[in-house]
Write a protein that holds these residues in place. Sequence first.
Motif, PDB file in Angstrom:
ATOM      1  N   ASP A 114       0.832  -1.207   0.000  1.00  0.00           N
ATOM      2  CA  ASP A 114       0.000   0.000   0.000  1.00  0.00           C
ATOM      3  C   ASP A 114       0.866   1.257   0.000  1.00  0.00           C
ATOM      4  O   ASP A 114       0.610   2.206  -0.746  1.00  0.00           O
ATOM      5  CB  ASP A 114      -0.937  -0.022   1.214  1.00  0.00           C
ATOM      6  CG  ASP A 114      -1.929   1.118   1.182  1.00  0.00           C
ATOM      7  OD1 ASP A 114      -2.610   1.283   0.151  1.00  0.00           O
ATOM      8  OD2 ASP A 114      -2.038   1.845   2.195  1.00  0.00           O
ATOM      9  N   LEU A 115       1.920   1.257   0.804  1.00  0.00           N
ATOM     10  CA  LEU A 115       2.844   2.387   0.855  1.00  0.00           C
ATOM     11  C   LEU A 115       3.576   2.554  -0.482  1.00  0.00           C
ATOM     12  O   LEU A 115       3.746   3.678  -0.969  1.00  0.00           O
ATOM     13  CB  LEU A 115       3.844   2.160   1.989  1.00  0.00           C
ATOM     14  CG  LEU A 115       4.560   3.369   2.577  1.00  0.00           C
ATOM     15  CD1 LEU A 115       3.579   4.423   3.042  1.00  0.00           C
ATOM     16  CD2 LEU A 115       5.440   2.917   3.733  1.00  0.00           C
ATOM     17  N   ALA A 116       3.983   1.455  -1.084  1.00  0.00           N
ATOM     18  CA  ALA A 116       4.675   1.510  -2.379  1.00  0.00           C
ATOM     19  C   ALA A 116       3.778   2.103  -3.470  1.00  0.00           C
ATOM     20  O   ALA A 116       4.262   2.809  -4.356  1.00  0.00           O
ATOM     21  CB  ALA A 116       5.145   0.115  -2.792  1.00  0.00           C
ATOM     22  N   GLU A 117       2.490   1.830  -3.397  1.00  0.00           N
ATOM     23  CA  GLU A 117       1.548   2.379  -4.382  1.00  0.00           C
ATOM     24  C   GLU A 117       1.461   3.901  -4.285  1.00  0.00           C
ATOM     25  O   GLU A 117       1.123   4.564  -5.262  1.00  0.00           O
ATOM     26  CB  GLU A 117       0.149   1.785  -4.170  1.00  0.00           C
ATOM     27  CG  GLU A 117       0.040   0.330  -4.516  1.00  0.00           C
ATOM     28  CD  GLU A 117      -1.315  -0.271  -4.169  1.00  0.00           C
ATOM     29  OE1 GLU A 117      -1.593  -1.362  -4.678  1.00  0.00           O
ATOM     30  OE2 GLU A 117      -2.085   0.339  -3.399  1.00  0.00           O
ATOM     31  N   GLN A 118       1.770   4.450  -3.118  1.00  0.00           N
ATOM     32  CA  GLN A 118       1.628   5.886  -2.883  1.00  0.00           C
ATOM     33  C   GLN A 118       2.938   6.663  -2.923  1.00  0.00           C
ATOM     34  O   GLN A 118       2.926   7.892  -2.926  1.00  0.00           O
ATOM     35  CB  GLN A 118       0.975   6.109  -1.509  1.00  0.00           C
ATOM     36  CG  GLN A 118      -0.394   5.494  -1.399  1.00  0.00           C
ATOM     37  CD  GLN A 118      -0.909   5.560   0.026  1.00  0.00           C
ATOM     38  OE1 GLN A 118      -0.814   6.590   0.665  1.00  0.00           O
ATOM     39  NE2 GLN A 118      -1.450   4.456   0.511  1.00  0.00           N
ATOM     40  N   THR A 119       4.061   5.952  -2.924  1.00  0.00           N
ATOM     41  CA  THR A 119       5.366   6.619  -2.910  1.00  0.00           C
ATOM     42  C   THR A 119       6.216   6.072  -4.049  1.00  0.00           C
ATOM     43  O   THR A 119       5.830   5.145  -4.745  1.00  0.00           O
ATOM     44  CB  THR A 119       6.100   6.361  -1.581  1.00  0.00           C
ATOM     45  OG1 THR A 119       6.354   4.966  -1.461  1.00  0.00           O
ATOM     46  CG2 THR A 119       5.303   6.852  -0.393  1.00  0.00           C
ATOM     47  N   ASN A 120       7.364   6.630  -4.195  1.00  0.00           N
ATOM     48  CA  ASN A 120       8.311   6.134  -5.188  1.00  0.00           C
ATOM     49  C   ASN A 120       9.573   5.715  -4.440  1.00  0.00           C
ATOM     50  O   ASN A 120      10.638   6.280  -4.644  1.00  0.00           O
ATOM     51  CB  ASN A 120       8.595   7.232  -6.221  1.00  0.00           C
ATOM     52  CG  ASN A 120       9.382   6.712  -7.392  1.00  0.00           C
ATOM     53  OD1 ASN A 120       9.486   5.504  -7.601  1.00  0.00           O
ATOM     54  ND2 ASN A 120       9.963   7.605  -8.162  1.00  0.00           N
ATOM     55  N   ASP A 121       9.430   4.732  -3.543  1.00  0.00           N
ATOM     56  CA  ASP A 121      10.512   4.336  -2.647  1.00  0.00           C
ATOM     57  C   ASP A 121      11.114   3.000  -3.074  1.00  0.00           C
ATOM     58  O   ASP A 121      10.475   1.961  -2.949  1.00  0.00           O
ATOM     59  CB  ASP A 121       9.971   4.237  -1.215  1.00  0.00           C
ATOM     60  CG  ASP A 121      11.055   4.013  -0.186  1.00  0.00           C
ATOM     61  OD1 ASP A 121      12.214   3.728  -0.572  1.00  0.00           O
ATOM     62  OD2 ASP A 121      10.751   4.126   1.009  1.00  0.00           O
ATOM     63  N   PRO A 122      12.375   3.008  -3.563  1.00  0.00           N
ATOM     64  CA  PRO A 122      13.003   1.759  -3.999  1.00  0.00           C
ATOM     65  C   PRO A 122      13.258   0.785  -2.849  1.00  0.00           C
ATOM     66  O   PRO A 122      13.576  -0.376  -3.093  1.00  0.00           O
ATOM     67  CB  PRO A 122      14.301   2.204  -4.662  1.00  0.00           C
ATOM     68  CG  PRO A 122      14.552   3.572  -4.158  1.00  0.00           C
ATOM     69  CD  PRO A 122      13.220   4.167  -3.798  1.00  0.00           C
ATOM     70  N   LYS A 123      13.129   1.242  -1.600  1.00  0.00           N
ATOM     71  CA  LYS A 123      13.255   0.309  -0.482  1.00  0.00           C
ATOM     72  C   LYS A 123      12.031  -0.602  -0.416  1.00  0.00           C
ATOM     73  O   LYS A 123      12.082  -1.671   0.191  1.00  0.00           O
ATOM     74  CB  LYS A 123      13.404   1.063   0.834  1.00  0.00           C
ATOM     75  CG  LYS A 123      14.712   1.790   0.959  1.00  0.00           C
ATOM     76  CD  LYS A 123      14.777   2.569   2.247  1.00  0.00           C
ATOM     77  CE  LYS A 123      16.066   3.387   2.287  1.00  0.00           C
ATOM     78  NZ  LYS A 123      16.000   4.453   3.256  1.00  0.00           N
ATOM     79  N   LEU A 124      10.924  -0.177  -1.039  1.00  0.00           N
ATOM     80  CA  LEU A 124       9.682  -0.946  -1.019  1.00  0.00           C
ATOM     81  C   LEU A 124       9.380  -1.629  -2.349  1.00  0.00           C
ATOM     82  O   LEU A 124       8.806  -2.710  -2.377  1.00  0.00           O
ATOM     83  CB  LEU A 124       8.500  -0.031  -0.659  1.00  0.00           C
ATOM     84  CG  LEU A 124       8.567   0.644   0.697  1.00  0.00           C
ATOM     85  CD1 LEU A 124       7.440   1.659   0.829  1.00  0.00           C
ATOM     86  CD2 LEU A 124       8.510  -0.375   1.810  1.00  0.00           C
ATOM     87  N   PHE A 125       9.733  -0.977  -3.465  1.00  0.00           N
ATOM     88  CA  PHE A 125       9.398  -1.494  -4.796  1.00  0.00           C
ATOM     89  C   PHE A 125      10.551  -1.157  -5.719  1.00  0.00           C
ATOM     90  O   PHE A 125      10.812   0.011  -6.002  1.00  0.00           O
ATOM     91  CB  PHE A 125       8.093  -0.860  -5.278  1.00  0.00           C
ATOM     92  CG  PHE A 125       7.515  -1.473  -6.509  1.00  0.00           C
ATOM     93  CD1 PHE A 125       7.229  -2.827  -6.574  1.00  0.00           C
ATOM     94  CD2 PHE A 125       7.220  -0.686  -7.611  1.00  0.00           C
ATOM     95  CE1 PHE A 125       6.658  -3.387  -7.702  1.00  0.00           C
ATOM     96  CE2 PHE A 125       6.656  -1.239  -8.746  1.00  0.00           C
ATOM     97  CZ  PHE A 125       6.374  -2.591  -8.797  1.00  0.00           C
TER      98      PHE A 125
END
Length: 113
Positions: free
Chosen positions: A32-43
Amino acid sequence: MNYFKTRFLEEAEQFIASLDHKTARKVFYNIDLAEQTNDPKLFKKLQKDIWEFRTVFGGKQIRLLAFWDKDSKKDTLVFATHGFIKKVDKVPSNEIERAVNIRDRYIKSKGKK
């Protein structure tokens, strides 16, 4: 704002169902957080068409491999293919190959509709 929506293919659903409740909740939270951010730690992009959702929880590195489907005029979709517990630093090539095969089957089945 969501950058994309995530859908889970059968093997990804089975993997998440095999996790304990707290771990599964953390995986869904990170997606859910990855869908809202652009964070390579998540996606993070692994190779040309394959990406990974990344979760570290309870001393485990949980990975769900995925691919993009941008054909929908309504939503940008990411399909999670399958998951595994990562035991080494590098994502095993057989897991990437498995995701590529699932993606190829998805694209072929989509073309038949």
